[in-house]
Design a protein around this motif. Structure first.
Motif, short mmCIF file in Angstrom:
data_model
loop_
_atom_site.label_atom_id
_atom_site.label_comp_id
_atom_site.label_asym_id
_atom_site.label_seq_id
_atom_site.Cartn_x
_atom_site.Cartn_y
_atom_site.Cartn_z
N TYR A 1 -7.69 7.51 -2.18
CA TYR A 1 -6.30 7.93 -2.09
C TYR A 1 -5.50 7.08 -3.09
O TYR A 1 -5.98 6.06 -3.57
N ARG A 2 -4.28 7.51 -3.36
CA ARG A 2 -3.43 6.72 -4.23
C ARG A 2 -1.98 6.81 -3.78
O ARG A 2 -1.57 7.77 -3.13
N GLN A 3 -1.24 5.78 -4.14
CA GLN A 3 0.18 5.75 -3.80
C GLN A 3 0.96 5.22 -5.00
O GLN A 3 0.76 4.07 -5.42
N GLN B 1 4.62 8.98 -1.26
CA GLN B 1 3.68 8.84 -0.16
C GLN B 1 2.25 8.73 -0.69
O GLN B 1 1.93 9.20 -1.79
N ARG B 2 1.41 8.12 0.12
CA ARG B 2 0.00 8.05 -0.22
C ARG B 2 -0.58 9.46 -0.22
O ARG B 2 -0.31 10.26 0.67
N GLU B 3 -1.39 9.77 -1.23
CA GLU B 3 -1.95 11.10 -1.35
C GLU B 3 -3.46 11.06 -1.55
O GLU B 3 -4.00 10.10 -2.12
N TYR C 1 -4.64 2.52 -5.97
CA TYR C 1 -5.73 3.36 -5.46
C TYR C 1 -6.41 2.66 -4.29
O TYR C 1 -6.77 1.48 -4.38
N TYR C 2 -6.60 3.43 -3.22
CA TYR C 2 -7.16 2.89 -1.99
C TYR C 2 -8.45 3.63 -1.64
O TYR C 2 -8.54 4.85 -1.76
N ASN D 1 -11.10 4.65 1.43
CA ASN D 1 -10.97 4.97 2.85
C ASN D 1 -12.30 5.35 3.46
O ASN D 1 -13.09 6.09 2.86
N TRP E 1 -9.00 1.09 5.66
CA TRP E 1 -8.50 1.14 4.28
C TRP E 1 -8.80 -0.18 3.58
O TRP E 1 -8.76 -1.24 4.20
N GLY F 1 -6.51 -2.00 -1.89
CA GLY F 1 -5.98 -1.26 -3.03
C GLY F 1 -6.21 -1.97 -4.35
O GLY F 1 -6.34 -3.20 -4.40
#
Length: 110
Positions: free
Chosen positions: A36-38, A43-45, A92-93, A95, A100, A103
């Motif tokens: 995911y990324r923010q 918002q995180r997507e 970038y995270y 998951n 999580w 990042g």
């Protein structure tokens, strides 16, 4: 509970490439792994996901440019990012289920 540590972020010019890694503290065999990324102020997507069976899913914005892979033997998930754009700039995270990582920053700029 599994712990996740991302690495590989950095500053890259538009059109460049980076490979992110996510190292897990234990086996990831049972998990659907995702990236995911923010971006600032957003918002995180979802970016990409991969099941243990090999099924993958990508956000429309990264299809054809990003590739997620996993090495269950190394408890590691990767995100190969090509043809990077300024709008890919984000943290970038990694998951796994409800866990999580901390990042890793990716900045795309000339």
């Amino acid at each position: 509970q599994v712990q996740l540590v991302e690495s590989g972020g950095g500053l890259v010019q538009p059109g460049g490439s980076l490979r992110l890694s996510c190292a897990a503290s234990e086996s990831i065999f049972i998990y659907v792994m995702g990236w995911y990324r923010q971006a600032p102020g957003k918002q995180r997507e979802f970016v990409a996901g991969k099941t243990n069976g090999g099924a993958t899913n990508y956000a429309d914005s990264v299809k054809g440019r990003f590739t997620i892979s996993r090495d269950n033997a190394k408890n590691t998930v990767y995100l190969q990012m090509n043809s990077l754009k300024p709008e890919d700039t984000a943290v970038y995270y990694c998951n796994a289920d409800t866990t999580w990582g901390q990042g890793t920053q990716v900045t795309v700029s000339s």
